[in-house]
Design an enzyme around this catalytic site. Structure first.
Site, short mmCIF file in Angstrom:
data_model
loop_
_atom_site.label_atom_id
_atom_site.label_comp_id
_atom_site.label_asym_id
_atom_site.label_seq_id
_atom_site.Cartn_x
_atom_site.Cartn_y
_atom_site.Cartn_z
N LYS A 28 -8.19 -2.05 -1.62
CA LYS A 28 -9.05 -0.96 -1.15
C LYS A 28 -10.40 -0.98 -1.84
CE LYS A 28 -8.08 3.44 -1.99
NZ LYS A 28 -7.70 4.88 -1.87
N ASP A 327 -4.58 4.49 -11.35
CA ASP A 327 -3.96 4.93 -10.10
C ASP A 327 -2.46 4.67 -10.06
OD1 ASP A 327 -6.27 5.94 -8.89
OD2 ASP A 327 -6.86 3.97 -8.16
#
Length: 450
Positions: A28, A327
């Site tokens: 991403k 994350d």
């Protein structure tokens, strides 16, 4: 409810061994940057393997709004005809960045030194997140921002007509802040300098160099010093996006905690500023190996093989590693629940200002599933119960956060009783094929009626 529509309740049930190959989506972080840097180049950038989740698609729409020609040619195959550094046109409508903190912050940086005005908004989660950490350094260039109380979206940015270069020390480890400042520095004369006391993911630096920017990096006593020479002509590139290590974390962690599992996750980016989770799992005793190690597009890549690991032990995760796996802490906390002993995670206050307060979201859900959690502003500890001993059976709030949703989906695959998610809809923002991919491996993750 989901930021993109009606809530999608899900149930994740204990399952048999997970087996097979998990082809996770493109990275991403690199996908966002490929579109933005392509738009700031002169000529056509071609991208293979672009992540086609909602977050990245919103960035593609934004680049079109600023005047770039962004075209999809097939699954993962895209091209961007850029307008050059300083060439952004003023958009004629509000830029909606959906759920993406990375997208909105990088886009703000990329337009902050152009003499245009743009208004940004997002979903309920994004509109609750603080933007001052971005707008404060952008103001040093001459950019002005007007938003809601607390520096929140919707927000209008008035780009600097006569930008000046800046020297900025990031107050917290944040690749988003660093990247926004560097992107703003592209259209400022002279040299823009960013100093970070702790290294964060370095995709922006690597990709700026690949697109032809003059950038140098020095390790000093003050920290990592990044110097960018402004007003280059960026050269379009052919980019192959590696698979996302943050997405790989979910099938990898599921394989580690589900008895009998053996899963191969091919072509995963192992950039050292991103791969902290995998080394942490190995230190906990996970059967995780790197196969076919190689380099693609300037990024280290390998195939990951994850097997059921019955002898996991709790560890103290080094605080210095936080930036390389920020994350992944939600799903790490799930693995820690199945370990013996305490897993101690320090230096993680950044988790408080993600799509949700991830420390609180995970702590509440884990406790509901029978796991003891201690927490503070900048730390949390998981008191692991060992394999086969985690009760589960909870209904958890995913809080419009894709990583919270996927973490508890993974947890339900190995708990004694199923885990229920109030809304799995946000998963599509980063991992649109998650449900099908896990089902193909043998997971029992299904949509429910609530």
């Amino acid at each position: 409810m989901s930021g993109h529509g009606t809530p999608i309740p899900m149930i994740s049930r204990p399952c048999g061994p997970l087996k097979g190959e998990a082809h996770v989506p493109g990275d991403k972080s690199i996908s966002h940057r490929s579109l933005i840097l392509g738009a700031l180049s002169v000529g056509e950038t071609r991208i293979t393997g672009l992540l086609e989740g909602d977050d990245v698609l919103d960035t593609a729409k934004a680049m079109r709004s600023f005047g770039a020609q962004v075209t999809q040619h097939g699954p993962g195959e895209w091209s961007v005809k850029g307008v050059g550094v300083g060439g952004f046109a003023e958009p004629d409508h509000v830029i909606d960045c959906g759920n993406s903190g990375t997208g909105v912050r990088l886009i703000m940086g990329s337009m902050a030194t152009s003499p245009i005005t743009a208004t940004f908004t997002g979903d309920a989660s994004l509109n609750s997140r603080p933007m001052a950490r971005i707008t404060d350094p952008l103001a040093l260039f001459g950019c002005r921002a007007v938003g809601r109380e607390g520096g929140r979206l919707p927000m209008t940015l008035v780009g600097a007509a006569d930008p000046v270069p800046v020297r900025y020390t990031t107050p917290v480890p944040s690749a988003q802040v660093k990247s926004a400042v560097l992107l703003a520095g592209l259209n400022a004369p002279g040299e823009t300098v960013v100093i970070e006391k702790e290294a964060t993911r370095d995709h922006t630096e690597r990709m700026l160099a690949g697109f032809g920017a003059e950038i140098r990096i020095e390790e000093t006593e003050a920290g990592r010093v990044i110097t960018l020479k402004g007003q280059p002509e960026l050269v379009p590139q052919d980019i192959t996006v590696p698979r996302d290590p943050s997405s790989a974390a979910f099938p990898v962690c599921a394989a580690i905690i589900v008895p009998g599992s053996d899963v191969l996750v091919p072509n995963i980016g192992l950039n050292p500023t991103r791969a902290g989770l995998f080394f942490t799992l190995q230190e906990m005793g996970a059967d995780l190996t790197f196969e076919n190690i190689r380099e693609e597009g300037g990024e280290p890549v390998a195939d990951l093989r994850a097997k059921y690991s019955p002898d996991l032990k709790g560890i103290a995760v080094p605080p210095a590693r936080a930036a390389s796996m920020i994350d992944e802490y939600p799903v790490l906390s799930v693995v820690a629940s199945f370990a013996q002993g305490v897993t101690d995670m320090q230096g993680v206050k950044e988790l408080r200002v993600k799509e949700s307060d991830r420390i609180d979201a995970m702590a509440v859900g884990l406790r509901a599933a029978g796991v003891a959690v201690d927490e503070g502003e900048d730390w949390w500890k998981i008191n692991g119960l060992g394999h086969g001993n985690v009760p589960g059976g909870a209904l958890v709030e995913t809080r419009l956060d894709h990583r919270i949703a996927m973490a508890f989906a993974v947890m339900g695959m190995a708990t004694q009783k199923p885990m229920k998610l109030d809304d799995g809809g946000p998963i599509t923002t980063s991992f649109p094929i998650f449900e099908n991919l896990m089902a193909d491996l043998g997971a029992q993750l299904v949509r429910s009626n609530g």
